[in-house]
Scaffold this motif. Structure first.
Motif, PDB file in Angstrom:
ATOM      1  N   ASN A  55       1.110  -1.190   0.186  1.00 63.83           N
ATOM      2  CA  ASN A  55       0.068  -0.424  -0.150  1.00 63.83           C
ATOM      3  C   ASN A  55       0.970   1.379   0.017  1.00 63.83           C
ATOM      4  N   THR A  56       0.363   2.260  -0.825  1.00 67.46           N
ATOM      5  CA  THR A  56       1.899   2.902  -0.768  1.00 67.46           C
ATOM      6  C   THR A  56       0.977   4.816   0.014  1.00 67.46           C
ATOM      7  N   TYR A  57       1.689   5.915   0.072  1.00 70.93           N
ATOM      8  CA  TYR A  57       1.032   7.146   1.181  1.00 70.93           C
ATOM      9  C   TYR A  57       1.565   8.264   0.737  1.00 70.93           C
ATOM     10  N   GLY A  58       1.180   8.965   1.198  1.00 67.30           N
ATOM     11  CA  GLY A  58       1.645  10.018   0.686  1.00 67.30           C
ATOM     12  C   GLY A  58       1.075  11.310   0.749  1.00 67.30           C
ATOM     13  N   THR A  59       1.231  12.753   0.254  1.00 66.36           N
ATOM     14  CA  THR A  59       0.749  13.540   0.785  1.00 66.36           C
ATOM     15  C   THR A  59      -0.613  14.372  -0.529  1.00 66.36           C
ATOM     16  N   ASP A  60      -0.909  14.624  -0.650  1.00 62.51           N
ATOM     17  CA  ASP A  60      -1.857  14.854  -1.435  1.00 62.51           C
ATOM     18  C   ASP A  60      -1.611  15.679  -2.950  1.00 62.51           C
ATOM     19  N   SER A  61      -0.829  17.300  -2.146  1.00 61.59           N
ATOM     20  CA  SER A  61      -0.255  17.596  -3.107  1.00 61.59           C
ATOM     21  C   SER A  61       0.567  17.013  -4.375  1.00 61.59           C
ATOM     22  N   VAL A  62       1.561  16.370  -3.961  1.00 60.22           N
ATOM     23  CA  VAL A  62       2.698  15.673  -4.659  1.00 60.22           C
ATOM     24  C   VAL A  62       1.600  14.174  -5.175  1.00 60.22           C
ATOM     25  N   LYS A  63       1.201  13.704  -4.557  1.00 59.44           N
ATOM     26  CA  LYS A  63       0.176  12.846  -5.319  1.00 59.44           C
ATOM     27  C   LYS A  63       0.042  12.923  -6.873  1.00 59.44           C
ATOM     28  N   ARG A  64      -0.674  13.861  -6.972  1.00 54.91           N
ATOM     29  CA  ARG A  64      -0.830  14.940  -8.265  1.00 54.91           C
ATOM     30  C   ARG A  64       0.144  14.134  -9.635  1.00 54.91           C
ATOM     31  N   ARG A  65       1.503  14.418  -8.851  1.00 56.21           N
ATOM     32  CA  ARG A  65       2.725  14.053 -10.210  1.00 56.21           C
ATOM     33  C   ARG A  65       3.478  13.398  -9.506  1.00 56.21           C
ATOM     34  N   PHE A  66       4.286  13.143  -8.567  1.00 55.53           N
ATOM     35  CA  PHE A  66       4.934  12.022  -7.981  1.00 55.53           C
ATOM     36  C   PHE A  66       3.840  10.785  -8.168  1.00 55.53           C
ATOM     37  N   THR A  67       4.380   9.612  -8.260  1.00 54.87           N
ATOM     38  CA  THR A  67       3.725   7.931  -8.133  1.00 54.87           C
ATOM     39  C   THR A  67       4.884   7.496  -7.737  1.00 54.87           C
ATOM     40  N   ILE A  68       4.398   6.576  -6.771  1.00 56.59           N
ATOM     41  CA  ILE A  68       5.691   5.197  -5.765  1.00 56.59           C
ATOM     42  C   ILE A  68       5.153   4.002  -6.388  1.00 56.59           C
ATOM     43  N   SER A  69       6.556   4.124  -6.789  1.00 56.17           N
ATOM     44  CA  SER A  69       6.105   1.572  -7.127  1.00 56.17           C
ATOM     45  C   SER A  69       7.342   1.218  -6.626  1.00 56.17           C
ATOM     46  N   ARG A  70       7.286  -0.278  -6.845  1.00 56.64           N
ATOM     47  CA  ARG A  70       8.297  -1.026  -5.719  1.00 56.64           C
ATOM     48  C   ARG A  70       8.541  -2.161  -7.179  1.00 56.64           C
ATOM     49  N   ASP A  71       9.446  -2.415  -7.060  1.00 53.00           N
ATOM     50  CA  ASP A  71       9.911  -4.144  -7.999  1.00 53.00           C
ATOM     51  C   ASP A  71      10.097  -4.917  -7.589  1.00 53.00           C
ATOM     52  N   ASN A  72       9.641  -5.440  -7.118  1.00 52.80           N
ATOM     53  CA  ASN A  72      10.545  -6.893  -5.863  1.00 52.80           C
ATOM     54  C   ASN A  72      11.212  -8.182  -6.579  1.00 52.80           C
ATOM     55  N   ASP A  73      11.456  -8.242  -7.933  1.00 50.96           N
ATOM     56  CA  ASP A  73      12.037  -9.201  -8.079  1.00 50.96           C
ATOM     57  C   ASP A  73      13.499  -7.874  -8.415  1.00 50.96           C
ATOM     58  N   LYS A  74      13.951  -6.859  -8.621  1.00 49.85           N
ATOM     59  CA  LYS A  74      14.877  -6.554  -7.740  1.00 49.85           C
ATOM     60  C   LYS A  74      15.221  -4.997  -6.826  1.00 49.85           C
ATOM     61  N   ASN A  75      14.284  -5.399  -6.307  1.00 41.39           N
ATOM     62  CA  ASN A  75      14.062  -5.044  -4.682  1.00 41.39           C
ATOM     63  C   ASN A  75      14.284  -3.698  -4.544  1.00 41.39           C
ATOM     64  N   THR A  76      14.090  -3.340  -5.347  1.00 33.60           N
ATOM     65  CA  THR A  76      13.762  -1.180  -5.733  1.00 33.60           C
ATOM     66  C   THR A  76      13.113  -0.900  -5.675  1.00 33.60           C
ATOM     67  N   VAL A  77      12.652   0.658  -4.848  1.00 32.12           N
ATOM     68  CA  VAL A  77      11.513   1.438  -4.952  1.00 32.12           C
ATOM     69  C   VAL A  77      11.864   2.846  -5.530  1.00 32.12           C
ATOM     70  N   ASP A  78      10.968   2.736  -6.557  1.00 32.77           N
ATOM     71  CA  ASP A  78      11.231   4.066  -7.651  1.00 32.77           C
ATOM     72  C   ASP A  78      10.710   5.180  -7.374  1.00 32.77           C
ATOM     73  N   LEU A  79      10.687   5.933  -7.516  1.00 31.27           N
ATOM     74  CA  LEU A  79       9.986   7.608  -7.635  1.00 31.27           C
ATOM     75  C   LEU A  79       9.417   8.162  -9.198  1.00 31.27           C
ATOM     76  N   GLN A  80       8.368   8.298  -9.498  1.00 33.81           N
ATOM     77  CA  GLN A  80       8.426   8.507 -11.299  1.00 33.81           C
ATOM     78  C   GLN A  80       7.510  10.478 -10.800  1.00 33.81           C
ATOM     79  N   MET A  81       8.506  10.899 -11.512  1.00 35.18           N
ATOM     80  CA  MET A  81       7.989  12.510 -11.001  1.00 35.18           C
ATOM     81  C   MET A  81       8.228  13.413 -12.337  1.00 35.18           C
ATOM     82  N   ASN A  82       6.890  13.758 -12.385  1.00 33.40           N
ATOM     83  CA  ASN A  82       6.239  14.238 -13.653  1.00 33.40           C
ATOM     84  C   ASN A  82       6.227  15.900 -13.342  1.00 33.40           C
ATOM     85  N   SER A  83       5.951  16.556 -14.852  1.00 35.97           N
ATOM     86  CA  SER A  83       6.020  17.950 -14.658  1.00 35.97           C
ATOM     87  C   SER A  83       6.615  19.224 -13.863  1.00 35.97           C
TER      88      SER A  83
END
Length: 125
Positions: A55-83
């Motif tokens: 489950n993801t959590y975050g601030t509303d002001s950020v959620k509109r542009r930023f997305t957090i995801s994870r890759d269990n196989d790579k053991n990584t967590v990514d932050l996609q930032m747009n605009s």
């Protein structure tokens, strides 16, 4: 847990950037992972995170542009930032905390036990 953040750099306003945090010493499915940033002269602020359950959590002001995801196989967590905006210029940190932490504690830096070294993002206008 050791964390290594990567992907920072210099971009222009409106561009996108993807940061990655590689964890070692513990599988990310057993820990909470968060992304923070700290601009010069400002406090470190939470962008969001992903709990051990997925489950993801975050601030509303950020959620509109930023997305957090994870890759269990790579053991990584990514932050996609747009605009991206010049105000997004900061050092970005990933952090890890025990799965036993409640959500409210994960909203501040004190809820995390391990930190990456940070990666600098500079957004020019």
């Amino acid at each position: 847990v050791q964390l290594q953040a990567s992907g920072g750099g210099m971009v222009q306003a409106g561009d996108s950037l993807r940061l990655s945090c590689a964890a070692s010493g513990r599988t990310i499915r057993t820990i909470n992972m968060g992304w923070f940033r700290q601009a010069p002269g400002k406090e470190r602020e939470l962008l969001g995170g992903i709990r051990w359950s997925g489950n993801t959590y975050g601030t509303d002001s950020v959620k509109r542009r930023f997305t957090i995801s994870r890759d269990n196989d790579k053991n990584t967590v990514d932050l996609q930032m747009n605009s991206l905006k010049p105000d997004d210029t900061a050092v970005y940190y990933c952090a890890a905390g025990s799965k036993s932490k409640i959500l409210s504690s994960l909203l501040s830096p004190g809820g995390y036990d391990f930190w990456g070294q940070g990666t600098l993002v500079t957004v020019s206008s």
